[in-house]
Design an enzyme around this catalytic site. Sequence first.
Site, short mmCIF file in Angstrom:
data_model
loop_
_atom_site.label_atom_id
_atom_site.label_comp_id
_atom_site.label_asym_id
_atom_site.label_seq_id
_atom_site.Cartn_x
_atom_site.Cartn_y
_atom_site.Cartn_z
N ASP A 453 0.86 -1.19 0.00
CA ASP A 453 0.00 0.00 0.00
C ASP A 453 0.89 1.24 0.00
OD1 ASP A 453 -2.30 -1.52 0.17
OD2 ASP A 453 -2.33 -1.50 2.35
N ASP A 747 -4.48 -3.15 5.24
CA ASP A 747 -4.93 -2.64 6.53
C ASP A 747 -6.44 -2.70 6.70
OD1 ASP A 747 -5.69 -0.63 4.79
OD2 ASP A 747 -4.14 0.77 5.44
N ASP A 751 -9.11 -6.08 2.59
CA ASP A 751 -7.80 -6.60 2.18
C ASP A 751 -7.59 -8.04 2.61
OD1 ASP A 751 -6.77 -4.34 0.87
OD2 ASP A 751 -6.21 -3.41 2.77
#
Length: 1028
Positions: A453, A747, A751
């Site tokens: 990310d 997070d 996900d």
Amino acid sequence: MVERYLSEEFHVPPKHPSEEALRKWRKAVTLVKNHRRRFRHVTDLDKRSIHHHRVSKIKENLRVGFLTVRAAMRFMDGVVHFLNHNSEDAKVSNFQNNPDKLASMVQNYDVKTLRSLGGVNGIAEAVKVNIDEGVKSTELTIRQQTYGVNKYTEKPSKSFFMFVWEALHDLTLIILIVCAVVSIGVGLATEGFPDGIYDGLGILLSILLVVTVTAVSDYKQSLQFKELDKEKKKISCQVTRDTCRKQVSIYDLVVGDIVHLSIGDQVPADGIFISGYSLLIDESSLTGESEAVHIDEKKPFVLGGTKVQDGSAKMLVAAVGMRTEWGKLMETLSDEGENETPLQVKLNGVATVIGKIGLIFAVLTFLVLTVRFLVGKATRNEFSSWTSSDALSMLDYFATAVTIIVVAVPEGLPLAVTLSLAFAMKKLMDDKALVRHLSACETMGSSTCICTDKTGTLTTNHMVVDKIWVSGQATDAKEPLELRENVSTVLLQCIFECTCSEVVKDANGQTSVLGTPTESAILEYGLLFGGDFGIVRSNIKLLKMEPFNSKKKNMSVITRLPNGQIRAFCKGASEIVLAMCDKIIDDSGEPAEMSEEKANVIINVINEFADKALRTLCLAYIDVEGEFDMQKDIPALGYTLIAVVGIKDPLRPGVKEAVETCLAAGITVRMVTGDNINTARAIAKECGILTENGVAIEGPDFRNKSDEEKSELAPMIQVMARSSPTDKLELVKNLRVLSEVVAVTGDGTNDAPALHESDIGFAMGIAGTEVAKEQADVIVMDDDFATIVKVAKWGRAVYINIQKFVQFQLTVNIVALMINFVSACITGSAPLTAVQLLWVNLIMDTLGALALATEPPNDGLMNRQPVKRTESFITRTMWRNIIGQSVYQMAVLFVLNFAGKPILNLEGDNATVILDTFIFNTFVFCQVFNEINSRDIDKINIFRSMLSSWIFIVVMFATIVFQIIIVEFLGTFASTVPLDWELWLLSIGIGFVSMPIAVVLKCIPVEKSVVKQHHDGYEIVPNGPEGV
């Protein structure tokens, strides 16, 4: 051939192995000295199956019970509605200081009783708490004593003496204990006290030393795992206490606490819904039911252990700990242990192969010694007469054979993996990485790709509004903004109403914002702009909220203004919200039609902000005519654009260097983000991820391609922007099909599938939800990308350290077996006694593992390519070193054994015992110096970072000191005599020669050289002294 056997019989995938694969290797392990110790960290599959069946049955009973209660509740609501107001059924006083009644009401979904008490306010009265102020900190101890602690019963951990008991279950040690006792008995009968007990007592003392050192090592390892297990269970939640909102551990919760729930949270205890929006609870962890349950005032009960799938809410804690269904369920969970790692399984295979060879040699040695002894008696015509000394000789032969098995079966090999992983996990914990699964640390050493990310991982996640476009003008956020009153009013309304965050004051009266970094940045800007969060929120009534999620990439609220007007606000990804707008507040401050020209102006503003690496969001509103039907969704079209916000999130310090380290290590870094593609490109270039010829693509574009196109494109992608969790999952799947070992960061709740699918899943410790953490293999406590690189480095260190240990142990095995077997065949006696072999076994097993398997990583590890999963564990380089050192040691020891007396000029009655002591001493020092050689398998400089490995230094020092004690002072027990200083120097000198021999061996090329390349195709220029 051996490698093929290992890959067929001893292979398990690193993640989600099938039960068939787990059972297959267990059946292949045929020679185990100590089943309890070897399989301590291996799951008992039969017990696990029984346990899973029991838990499934409990969950099914809960599911049926809850469904029955809910059905009855719906019937009651429809048929006997007047009972809801019958206040005679229950009294508030009955629930005061009565934790069992409170718990029973929640678990039985007793809405009737709740309503008769006056709803959640009545329960708040019963537990003596103000819903707005929360529990007072001074009351916590009293509440814990009254209502219980939010912890479940755990099984006590093993004591040190249990590890001693386990170490004594070694079959070979038990046989040696019996031999020692018999030896003492026969010795006392023939030689008397004390001479008759020395041989047997020497074996017993050696066994005591082996057992003690083994138990201490295992006990310390268990303490490390216990400490790590505590870290894994640390979960925090947001509560209101002392009128302030704060973060506390779930284990500190008490009945009466006001808990704030949001997407991805684990519900920390049983509670009652106070207020919230679109709250969906996933109860599958408790009941196995996959369908989420909607919670509101009509269905107000929330059960501990469940997960928040969507929405947000506040709840009143009504039951904690063992009074919750989750607590009762957790009590039934046994400590199953983790699935074994691929390296543990492979080394069990290596130990099995070597053990079989050792067993053959042990049997042959015993047979040769026995046959020679019997032939000798026959030639002397003594076959018919047997004495106690003959029995002792036979017993010594048997003890020697058993001790050869002790040395030959490398029980420490698979356990060394656990030791190394435990040590690495402890060190990584200090480096802010919590490894949840052992195999992850091992697998990360082979990772070829990291899909990371952007926000919070590559960047600091400390966001501030840097630029804003509103009413036709783009300005720096720090500059004063002059707007018409109606524009500033609607802007502040949108900022303060369309948010899940809160502005709170701490005990010192300091104002702070609680919420996600993005929302906090916008709220802080609203406060900076002069807005008053409290006044705006008190004047406007919030009717409904649809929280932000990564699928729709926006959040919406519907409100009632003070004048009665219904108004919806929307905030989210710039292009998503822009597409929802058909009007815009222009430079006159009035709503105007969104023409194509005006839309292009906004798009240019968005791109301009994004090119400066700013995260862009749009704010919009729509006025709804008449009353709003709460059963309907908030409008998705017809909005008026208020503003475009550019949020700055600077790169983390050290990220660029960490990315460079990954590229040098052959690990490709891919950025997968929900941000605008221009923002993503700018950040990716800044940190070195996106190269000149790299591919940057948007998630929807990748999603719409065919499977063949995805497979072809996936390895070239360096940036994926505007991606959804589904896009991330697709990318991971395509990369894994191409044999990439993929690490993924995540997070959010959505996900979880990508984290589960990846080879190694990293969840963020600060920004990550509990759902994401539960699916992850590693939790990055500081959310920093550089921490992920540290995990990769330690993963490689674990693999290399185990290779070093295997190289060292195989060398000792080969030499010890051959010297005793060949000597037995030729001379009829073994130069190394049982006591001496036990000491050698301790050096090469527990102490060797401590010294070599716990070495910290060096920077040179990240200048190598990742180890392929198909690559042989025992490499050609290792075989070269093993064979070379074994040949040298055997040559020296054979020469000493057969021609040592004339070479050393030894004469007299004690010449034989001096020679045997010298051979034993030389053999040990050969292992000491070879252990130093093993610090690096292919580099000449074996002293690099040696002083930083204090465990290695301590083990080396202890080995040498104890060797001196054995030779000089414990000769009666160890069958040694003191040596003069010349023989000591010669022993050390012969051992030292193995070091220049290692240098020569390392100059012999055996592996094919691999040219490392940067992920853009350029060859990496070698630097530094790593080749030496």
